[in-house]
Design a protein around this motif. Sequence first.
Motif, PDB file in Angstrom:
ATOM      1  N   MET A 177     -44.374 -47.916 -35.130  1.00  0.00           N
ATOM      2  CA  MET A 177     -43.217 -47.196 -34.611  1.00  0.00           C
ATOM      3  C   MET A 177     -42.251 -48.123 -33.895  1.00  0.00           C
ATOM      4  N   SER A 178     -42.769 -49.136 -33.239  1.00  0.00           N
ATOM      5  CA  SER A 178     -41.930 -50.022 -32.466  1.00  0.00           C
ATOM      6  C   SER A 178     -42.321 -51.462 -32.746  1.00  0.00           C
ATOM      7  N   THR A 179     -41.372 -52.361 -32.545  1.00  0.00           N
ATOM      8  CA  THR A 179     -41.623 -53.773 -32.683  1.00  0.00           C
ATOM      9  C   THR A 179     -41.403 -54.432 -31.341  1.00  0.00           C
ATOM     10  N   PHE A 180     -41.970 -55.646 -31.195  1.00  0.00           N
ATOM     11  CA  PHE A 180     -41.859 -56.341 -29.924  1.00  0.00           C
ATOM     12  C   PHE A 180     -41.196 -57.691 -30.146  1.00  0.00           C
ATOM     13  N   ASN A 181     -40.346 -58.092 -29.198  1.00  0.00           N
ATOM     14  CA  ASN A 181     -39.759 -59.424 -29.208  1.00  0.00           C
ATOM     15  C   ASN A 181     -39.621 -59.892 -27.779  1.00  0.00           C
ATOM     16  N   HIS A 182     -38.841 -60.932 -27.576  1.00  0.00           N
ATOM     17  CA  HIS A 182     -38.763 -61.520 -26.253  1.00  0.00           C
ATOM     18  C   HIS A 182     -38.119 -60.609 -25.231  1.00  0.00           C
ATOM     19  N   THR A 183     -37.458 -59.577 -25.651  1.00  0.00           N
ATOM     20  CA  THR A 183     -36.813 -58.670 -24.691  1.00  0.00           C
ATOM     21  C   THR A 183     -37.676 -57.447 -24.409  1.00  0.00           C
ATOM     22  N   GLY A 184     -38.822 -57.321 -25.093  1.00  0.00           N
ATOM     23  CA  GLY A 184     -39.671 -56.173 -24.856  1.00  0.00           C
ATOM     24  C   GLY A 184     -39.749 -55.277 -26.070  1.00  0.00           C
ATOM     25  N   VAL A 185     -39.801 -53.974 -25.833  1.00  0.00           N
ATOM     26  CA  VAL A 185     -39.948 -52.987 -26.902  1.00  0.00           C
ATOM     27  C   VAL A 185     -38.599 -52.682 -27.530  1.00  0.00           C
ATOM     28  N   SER A 186     -38.575 -52.651 -28.843  1.00  0.00           N
ATOM     29  CA  SER A 186     -37.359 -52.253 -29.560  1.00  0.00           C
ATOM     30  C   SER A 186     -37.703 -51.082 -30.465  1.00  0.00           C
ATOM     31  N   HIS A 187     -37.131 -49.941 -30.175  1.00  0.00           N
ATOM     32  CA  HIS A 187     -37.430 -48.734 -30.958  1.00  0.00           C
ATOM     33  C   HIS A 187     -36.946 -48.896 -32.394  1.00  0.00           C
ATOM     34  N   THR A 188     -37.762 -48.448 -33.320  1.00  0.00           N
ATOM     35  CA  THR A 188     -37.374 -48.440 -34.737  1.00  0.00           C
ATOM     36  C   THR A 188     -37.338 -47.023 -35.298  1.00  0.00           C
ATOM     37  N   VAL A 189     -37.689 -46.055 -34.462  1.00  0.00           N
ATOM     38  CA  VAL A 189     -37.591 -44.644 -34.838  1.00  0.00           C
ATOM     39  C   VAL A 189     -36.837 -43.917 -33.732  1.00  0.00           C
ATOM     40  N   PHE A 190     -35.871 -43.078 -34.140  1.00  0.00           N
ATOM     41  CA  PHE A 190     -35.018 -42.400 -33.167  1.00  0.00           C
ATOM     42  C   PHE A 190     -35.128 -40.889 -33.334  1.00  0.00           C
ATOM     43  N   ARG A 191     -34.683 -40.201 -32.309  1.00  0.00           N
ATOM     44  CA  ARG A 191     -34.728 -38.736 -32.302  1.00  0.00           C
ATOM     45  C   ARG A 191     -33.319 -38.186 -32.151  1.00  0.00           C
ATOM     46  N   LEU A 192     -32.829 -37.542 -33.217  1.00  0.00           N
ATOM     47  CA  LEU A 192     -31.513 -36.891 -33.174  1.00  0.00           C
ATOM     48  C   LEU A 192     -31.668 -35.510 -32.546  1.00  0.00           C
ATOM     49  N   LEU A 193     -30.907 -35.238 -31.511  1.00  0.00           N
ATOM     50  CA  LEU A 193     -31.043 -33.965 -30.794  1.00  0.00           C
ATOM     51  C   LEU A 193     -30.226 -32.843 -31.412  1.00  0.00           C
ATOM     52  N   GLY A 194     -29.323 -33.174 -32.327  1.00  0.00           N
ATOM     53  CA  GLY A 194     -28.421 -32.146 -32.842  1.00  0.00           C
ATOM     54  C   GLY A 194     -27.227 -32.017 -31.923  1.00  0.00           C
ATOM     55  N   ILE A 195     -26.938 -30.800 -31.504  1.00  0.00           N
ATOM     56  CA  ILE A 195     -25.821 -30.566 -30.583  1.00  0.00           C
ATOM     57  C   ILE A 195     -26.405 -30.349 -29.190  1.00  0.00           C
ATOM     58  N   PRO A 196     -26.268 -31.341 -28.297  1.00  0.00           N
ATOM     59  CA  PRO A 196     -26.916 -31.263 -26.981  1.00  0.00           C
ATOM     60  C   PRO A 196     -26.480 -30.044 -26.183  1.00  0.00           C
ATOM     61  N   SER A 197     -27.431 -29.433 -25.494  1.00  0.00           N
ATOM     62  CA  SER A 197     -27.278 -28.244 -24.641  1.00  0.00           C
ATOM     63  C   SER A 197     -27.049 -26.958 -25.432  1.00  0.00           C
ATOM     64  N   LEU A 198     -27.011 -27.063 -26.769  1.00  0.00           N
ATOM     65  CA  LEU A 198     -26.877 -25.861 -27.604  1.00  0.00           C
ATOM     66  C   LEU A 198     -28.061 -25.736 -28.574  1.00  0.00           C
ATOM     67  N   GLU A 199     -29.187 -26.315 -28.210  1.00  0.00           N
ATOM     68  CA  GLU A 199     -30.343 -26.305 -29.108  1.00  0.00           C
ATOM     69  C   GLU A 199     -30.796 -24.893 -29.460  1.00  0.00           C
ATOM     70  N   ASP A 200     -30.672 -23.951 -28.524  1.00  0.00           N
ATOM     71  CA  ASP A 200     -31.121 -22.588 -28.791  1.00  0.00           C
ATOM     72  C   ASP A 200     -30.167 -21.832 -29.713  1.00  0.00           C
ATOM     73  N   GLN A 201     -29.010 -22.403 -29.990  1.00  0.00           N
ATOM     74  CA  GLN A 201     -28.031 -21.755 -30.870  1.00  0.00           C
ATOM     75  C   GLN A 201     -27.875 -22.488 -32.200  1.00  0.00           C
ATOM     76  N   HIS A 202     -28.754 -23.438 -32.462  1.00  0.00           N
ATOM     77  CA  HIS A 202     -28.643 -24.240 -33.682  1.00  0.00           C
ATOM     78  C   HIS A 202     -28.651 -23.389 -34.942  1.00  0.00           C
ATOM     79  N   MET A 203     -29.485 -22.351 -34.984  1.00  0.00           N
ATOM     80  CA  MET A 203     -29.581 -21.527 -36.185  1.00  0.00           C
ATOM     81  C   MET A 203     -28.260 -20.830 -36.481  1.00  0.00           C
TER      82      MET A 203
END
Length: 314
Positions: free
Chosen positions: A1-27
């Motif tokens: 899921m993540s790789t490591f280098n000299h700066t620490g952890v680097s995310h390689t998988v992200f989470r798209l939230l959709g439309i923030p604060s309107l998650e309950d109205q997504h449908m």
Amino acid sequence: MSTFNHTGVSHTVFRLLGIPSLEDQHMCISIPFLISYIIALLGNSLLIFVILTKQSLHGPMYLFLCMLAGADVVLSTSTIPQMLAIFWFNAGEISLDRCITQLFFIYSTFISESGILLVMAFDRYIAICYPLRYTSILTNSLIGKIGVTIFLRSYGTVVPIIFLVKRLTFCKSNILPNTGCKHIVLARISCNDIRINIWYGFFVLMSTLVLDIVLIFISYMLILRAVFRIPSQDARHKALNTCGSHVCVIVLFYGPGIFTTLTQRFGHHIAPHIHVLLANVSILIAPMVNPIIYGVKTKQIRDQVVHVLCRGWK
């Protein structure tokens, strides 16, 4: 899921939230986007089919319109299915490679559309100012070369963004408060100096979209000058009417994008979900409306579409 280098952890998988604060109205929000996407997909596919299968529509203007419709299909398909997956299934997980692929297709197709609109303005200029030489200037060979140039320009300007994103270390967060991947949104969650990303993004904007807008404006100034020199009022009206559809498409393509950019730059008091909604609407509105505009205002296309639909109904 993540790789490591000299700066620490680097995310390689992200989470798209959709439309923030309107998650309950997504449908509920998904319904108009789904309808718009279906209209865009069917309308542009029908336009492409009619233009390619009807010999009478193989003129320069219609071939450029076919390119525009193809770009509209790619642009809407690069964004809306991902958005609907988030809305319906909460499927917001996306790898870095998929994220980069998505932003590549979104940006390159957007720049391609802008280039096609510029060429269509040039097409109208030739048709009105040099009507007798129209077909001898815009030959099929030249149209093919123009099409290749448009796509090479878009790919050539967007490819460096891939390397600018790949060099980043994503150690701050892997949460993206959006429905899709954006260059600057990704850059802002990195731990690197992103000035080169910002300046290159500015260069791409100025050398493609802004330049195209300026050249389109100049083209229409020349067109208007030529039109108002025509002595016959009927001829002037006919000449202006041939540009009507193109002007509408230009306004719908650039207008929402400019408005969205201005709100993101100066509307700091506007809620984040409004920015996300405006960005998604600005991408979808042109692909949805373009085939409707050309189907209604262009008699040759309207007649052929009616013929195809009637034959299919029978």
